[in-house]
Scaffold this motif. Structure first.
Motif, PDB file in Angstrom:
ATOM      1  N   HIS A 102      52.166  15.325  63.567  1.00 41.42           N
ATOM      2  CA  HIS A 102      52.150  16.696  64.075  1.00 41.42           C
ATOM      3  C   HIS A 102      50.903  16.924  64.918  1.00 41.42           C
ATOM      4  O   HIS A 102      49.829  16.357  64.651  1.00 41.42           O
ATOM      5  CB  HIS A 102      52.168  17.697  62.918  1.00 41.42           C
ATOM      6  CG  HIS A 102      53.425  17.657  62.111  1.00 41.42           C
ATOM      7  ND1 HIS A 102      54.633  18.097  62.600  1.00 41.42           N
ATOM      8  CD2 HIS A 102      53.666  17.228  60.840  1.00 41.42           C
ATOM      9  CE1 HIS A 102      55.563  17.945  61.672  1.00 41.42           C
ATOM     10  NE2 HIS A 102      55.002  17.418  60.592  1.00 41.42           N
ATOM     11  N   PRO A 104      48.828  20.312  67.247  1.00 43.36           N
ATOM     12  CA  PRO A 104      48.825  21.773  67.425  1.00 43.36           C
ATOM     13  C   PRO A 104      49.769  22.252  68.524  1.00 43.36           C
ATOM     14  O   PRO A 104      50.262  23.381  68.461  1.00 43.36           O
ATOM     15  CB  PRO A 104      47.364  22.074  67.776  1.00 43.36           C
ATOM     16  CG  PRO A 104      46.583  20.950  67.186  1.00 43.36           C
ATOM     17  CD  PRO A 104      47.471  19.751  67.314  1.00 43.36           C
ATOM     18  N   GLU A 106      52.732  21.356  69.118  1.00 41.83           N
ATOM     19  CA  GLU A 106      54.104  21.472  68.630  1.00 41.83           C
ATOM     20  C   GLU A 106      54.419  22.918  68.250  1.00 41.83           C
ATOM     21  O   GLU A 106      55.406  23.501  68.699  1.00 41.83           O
ATOM     22  CB  GLU A 106      54.286  20.545  67.436  1.00 41.83           C
ATOM     23  CG  GLU A 106      55.691  20.443  66.892  1.00 41.83           C
ATOM     24  CD  GLU A 106      55.772  19.448  65.755  1.00 41.83           C
ATOM     25  OE1 GLU A 106      56.847  19.331  65.163  1.00 41.83           O
ATOM     26  OE2 GLU A 106      54.747  18.788  65.446  1.00 41.83           O
ATOM     27  N   SER A 107      53.565  23.508  67.440  1.00 39.88           N
ATOM     28  CA  SER A 107      53.791  24.891  67.026  1.00 39.88           C
ATOM     29  C   SER A 107      53.490  25.867  68.156  1.00 39.88           C
ATOM     30  O   SER A 107      54.088  26.941  68.241  1.00 39.88           O
ATOM     31  CB  SER A 107      52.934  25.234  65.805  1.00 39.88           C
ATOM     32  OG  SER A 107      51.558  25.045  66.066  1.00 39.88           O
ATOM     33  N   ARG A 108      52.576  25.489  69.049  1.00 42.04           N
ATOM     34  CA  ARG A 108      52.269  26.355  70.190  1.00 42.04           C
ATOM     35  C   ARG A 108      53.491  26.524  71.086  1.00 42.04           C
ATOM     36  O   ARG A 108      53.842  27.655  71.482  1.00 42.04           O
ATOM     37  CB  ARG A 108      51.107  25.756  70.984  1.00 42.04           C
ATOM     38  CG  ARG A 108      50.769  26.499  72.284  1.00 42.04           C
ATOM     39  CD  ARG A 108      49.578  25.830  72.953  1.00 42.04           C
ATOM     40  NE  ARG A 108      49.464  26.171  74.347  1.00 42.04           N
ATOM     41  CZ  ARG A 108      48.645  25.577  75.207  1.00 42.04           C
ATOM     42  NH1 ARG A 108      47.840  24.604  74.778  1.00 42.04           N
ATOM     43  NH2 ARG A 108      48.603  25.919  76.481  1.00 42.04           N
ATOM     44  N   ALA A 110      56.651  26.000  70.208  1.00 43.76           N
ATOM     45  CA  ALA A 110      57.684  26.699  69.441  1.00 43.76           C
ATOM     46  C   ALA A 110      57.439  28.203  69.439  1.00 43.76           C
ATOM     47  O   ALA A 110      58.375  28.998  69.579  1.00 43.76           O
ATOM     48  CB  ALA A 110      57.725  26.159  68.013  1.00 43.76           C
ATOM     49  N   SER A 111      56.193  28.608  69.292  1.00 44.53           N
ATOM     50  CA  SER A 111      55.862  30.029  69.280  1.00 44.53           C
ATOM     51  C   SER A 111      56.167  30.678  70.625  1.00 44.53           C
ATOM     52  O   SER A 111      56.677  31.808  70.684  1.00 44.53           O
ATOM     53  CB  SER A 111      54.381  30.200  68.935  1.00 44.53           C
ATOM     54  OG  SER A 111      54.020  31.560  68.950  1.00 44.53           O
ATOM     55  N   ARG A 114      59.940  31.109  70.847  1.00 47.49           N
ATOM     56  CA  ARG A 114      60.372  32.215  69.970  1.00 47.49           C
ATOM     57  C   ARG A 114      60.110  33.562  70.616  1.00 47.49           C
ATOM     58  O   ARG A 114      60.909  34.497  70.493  1.00 47.49           O
ATOM     59  CB  ARG A 114      59.619  32.163  68.638  1.00 47.49           C
ATOM     60  CG  ARG A 114      60.275  31.324  67.560  1.00 47.49           C
ATOM     61  CD  ARG A 114      59.569  31.515  66.233  1.00 47.49           C
ATOM     62  NE  ARG A 114      59.923  32.777  65.620  1.00 47.49           N
ATOM     63  CZ  ARG A 114      59.089  33.564  64.935  1.00 47.49           C
ATOM     64  NH1 ARG A 114      57.815  33.246  64.826  1.00 47.49           N
ATOM     65  NH2 ARG A 114      59.515  34.663  64.377  1.00 47.49           N
ATOM     66  N   LEU A 122      63.771  30.506  63.811  1.00 49.04           N
ATOM     67  CA  LEU A 122      63.172  29.193  63.592  1.00 49.04           C
ATOM     68  C   LEU A 122      63.872  28.221  64.536  1.00 49.04           C
ATOM     69  O   LEU A 122      65.046  28.419  64.874  1.00 49.04           O
ATOM     70  CB  LEU A 122      63.346  28.734  62.138  1.00 49.04           C
ATOM     71  CG  LEU A 122      62.579  29.485  61.055  1.00 49.04           C
ATOM     72  CD1 LEU A 122      63.005  28.986  59.673  1.00 49.04           C
ATOM     73  CD2 LEU A 122      61.071  29.340  61.227  1.00 49.04           C
ATOM     74  N   ARG A 124      64.091  23.857  66.129  1.00 50.51           N
ATOM     75  CA  ARG A 124      63.770  22.435  66.046  1.00 50.51           C
ATOM     76  C   ARG A 124      63.853  21.841  67.445  1.00 50.51           C
ATOM     77  O   ARG A 124      64.656  22.271  68.275  1.00 50.51           O
ATOM     78  CB  ARG A 124      64.764  21.696  65.147  1.00 50.51           C
ATOM     79  CG  ARG A 124      64.848  22.194  63.714  1.00 50.51           C
ATOM     80  CD  ARG A 124      63.753  21.668  62.839  1.00 50.51           C
ATOM     81  NE  ARG A 124      63.847  20.233  62.587  1.00 50.51           N
ATOM     82  CZ  ARG A 124      63.158  19.620  61.628  1.00 50.51           C
ATOM     83  NH1 ARG A 124      62.327  20.310  60.847  1.00 50.51           N
ATOM     84  NH2 ARG A 124      63.278  18.321  61.445  1.00 50.51           N
ATOM     85  N   ASP A 304      64.170  22.841  56.295  1.00 43.81           N
ATOM     86  CA  ASP A 304      62.837  22.934  55.689  1.00 43.81           C
ATOM     87  C   ASP A 304      62.677  21.803  54.667  1.00 43.81           C
ATOM     88  O   ASP A 304      63.293  21.814  53.600  1.00 43.81           O
ATOM     89  CB  ASP A 304      62.664  24.297  55.019  1.00 43.81           C
ATOM     90  CG  ASP A 304      61.252  24.533  54.520  1.00 43.81           C
ATOM     91  OD1 ASP A 304      60.503  23.555  54.298  1.00 43.81           O
ATOM     92  OD2 ASP A 304      60.874  25.714  54.349  1.00 43.81           O
ATOM     93  N   ASN A 319      58.609  15.536  69.052  1.00 40.51           N
ATOM     94  CA  ASN A 319      57.351  16.278  69.242  1.00 40.51           C
ATOM     95  C   ASN A 319      56.347  15.467  70.058  1.00 40.51           C
ATOM     96  O   ASN A 319      55.151  15.512  69.812  1.00 40.51           O
ATOM     97  CB  ASN A 319      56.749  16.684  67.897  1.00 40.51           C
ATOM     98  CG  ASN A 319      56.274  15.478  67.087  1.00 40.51           C
ATOM     99  OD1 ASN A 319      56.718  14.357  67.322  1.00 40.51           O
ATOM    100  ND2 ASN A 319      55.372  15.715  66.151  1.00 40.51           N
TER     101      ASN A 319
END
Length: 440
Positions: A102, A104, A106-108, A110-111, A114, A122, A124, A304, A319
């Motif tokens: 993982h 950072p 990856e979530s950046r 995704a956010s 969103r 959520l 993938r 999850d 990712n």
């Protein structure tokens, strides 16, 4: 001169102008069936081979330069050499090509996605729009415990989810083939238990859904047919379909792999439709291979890994650091709401101008689409459609403009208004020159 003779002449000129591309093609034939590995970019009688791209221009191996109005079939929205993306990618490469963990970013990313698509509570990542749609469909069937998948005539959800062949006799054909080839499309399709419904026909679709109410687990649809001809989905039809999915307990999947570029929140925001699952891809990876699927919390929580019995979803490059950095950079700095609004406005004006000219000339052509994604159609009967499109295609190439041989026209951020104005002028001139041809 007849239309058929004019096409033969244009094709002969094409062969004569591109000897080095033909040489590259002959070498490619030795290892690749048909000399390539991507059917959508093949050109009859042989494809051009490109040596370089810069901005919105392409240079082929024979030294011809073209303004690119294909934009890699909508994915190349950033042009060929965006400095912001290049700098971000080089920095990412300096930190390691593939980290296998993982990061950072990856979530950046995704956010950021969103934020644009609230329906994706959520999500993938995957490696293509095809993967995203395969995963979305199988997720929907897993969630509902049902077996049937409703798709639509002319629909294209990736290389293994094509439903072109049912549109052979309609105005918009999925592939325009050579006159001496069979007028049909053969596709590889994942063997789901399909129900194929007519696009933009709510009454017929409703009857089909009601007859299979307890077995339909997924309904997947493009809010505008992409490879099927850039035919926009009627708002009433799409909203009605959303309600029908709710009524029978099916998962409603909106495939926005292409149409996400038609607005900051895609067509779903424009139309006020909230899907259960949504798929995106192409340009959200900042130029790298990318796909994503996401939706309701209750559905996506199946992935999850902390939960007992969680659904496994792997993928070495899901990712990939370069893709995550490029995607996040693109969304933050390039794929902005003002930029999308401007590009789509240019596309709407382009389509209106070309269609107005076609109407004044009584030309057998029409352009359909929305915003920056459009399709040129020839309205001549039968196989003359292919000939009519081929002639425009080859004559535009001679003038330095590249569209898809099947008629797709896709704009990108590297284009200027003068580029588009020049293209409109060229299209009108080409069609006007055809007025004296015998259409038989």
């Amino acid at each position: 001169m007849s239309l058929r003779s004019a096409v033969d002449e244009a094709r002969t000129s094409y062969v004569a102008r591109n000897p080095k591309s033909l040489e590259c093609f002959r070498r490619a034939e030795e290892s690749l069936p048909g000399g390539g590995t991507r059917s959508s970019i093949f050109i009859h009688p042989f494809p051009l081979f490109i040596s370089k791209g810069e901005g919105t221009s392409l240079l082929d191996v024979d030294g011809h330069e073209y303004l690119d109005f294909v934009s890699d079939f909508t994915s190349g929205i950033y042009g060929k050499t965006n400095k912001v993306l290049r700098d971000a990618i080089v920095t990412a490469l300096d930190n390691g090509i593939q980290l296998g963990a993982h990061t950072p970013f990856e979530s950046r990313l995704a956010s950021l996605i969103r934020h644009r698509f609230p329906s994706m509570e959520l999500l993938r990542f995957a490696n293509s729009g095809t993967e995203a749609n395969l995963l979305a469909i199988t997720t929907a069937l897993k969630f509902t415990g049902r077996t049937k998948v409703m798709v639509f005539e002319g629909g294209y959800h990736g290389s293994l989810l094509s439903h072109f062949e049912v549109k052979k006799d309609q105005l918009v054909e999925a592939e325009l083939v050579e006159e001496d080839r069979k007028n049909e499309v053969n596709v590889l399709t994942v063997p789901f238990d399909y129900l194929v419904a007519p696009y933009n026909d709510l009454a017929a679709t409703k009857s089909l859904i009601q007859a299979n109410a307890t077995s339909i687990g997924a309904i997947i649809i493009e809010p505008m047919l992409g490879a099927g001809g850039c035919i926009p989905g009627d708002a009433t039809f799409l909203r009605g379909l959303r309600q029908l999915a709710t009524d029978v307990g099916a998962v409603f999947i909106l495939d926005e792999v292409q149409t996400a570029r038609l607005g900051f929140g895609g067509r779903q925001k424009t139309l006020g439709i909230t899907p259960d699952l949504c798929t995106i891809g192409k340009f959200f990876g900042g130029g790298f291979a990318f796909g994503a699927f996401g939706g309701k919390l209750e559905i996506m929580q199946m992935f999850d890994s902390r939960r007992p019995g969680a659904v496994s979803h792997g993928g070495t490059f899901n990712n990939s650091p370069c893709t995550m950095v490029a995607g996040a950079t693109a969304l933050e700095q390039i794929l902005t709401e003002p930029a999308l609004e401007a590009l789509n406005s240019i596309g709407d004006d382009m389509r209106d101008s070309i269609n107005a000219a076609f109407k004044s000339l009584s030309a057998p052509y029409i352009v359909t689409g929305l915003g920056s994604i459009n399709q040129l159609h020839c309205t001549l009967p039968g196989k003359l459609k292919t000939a009519g499109l081929d002639l425009v295609f080859f004559r535009l190439l001679e003038r330095g403009y590249w569209i898809a041989q099947r008629g797709l026209i896709s704009l990108n951020f590297a284009m200027s208004q003068s580029d588009v104005d020049g293209f409109v002028t060229a299209v009108i001139k080409v069609v006007r020159e055809m007025q004296d041809l015998v259409m038989d």
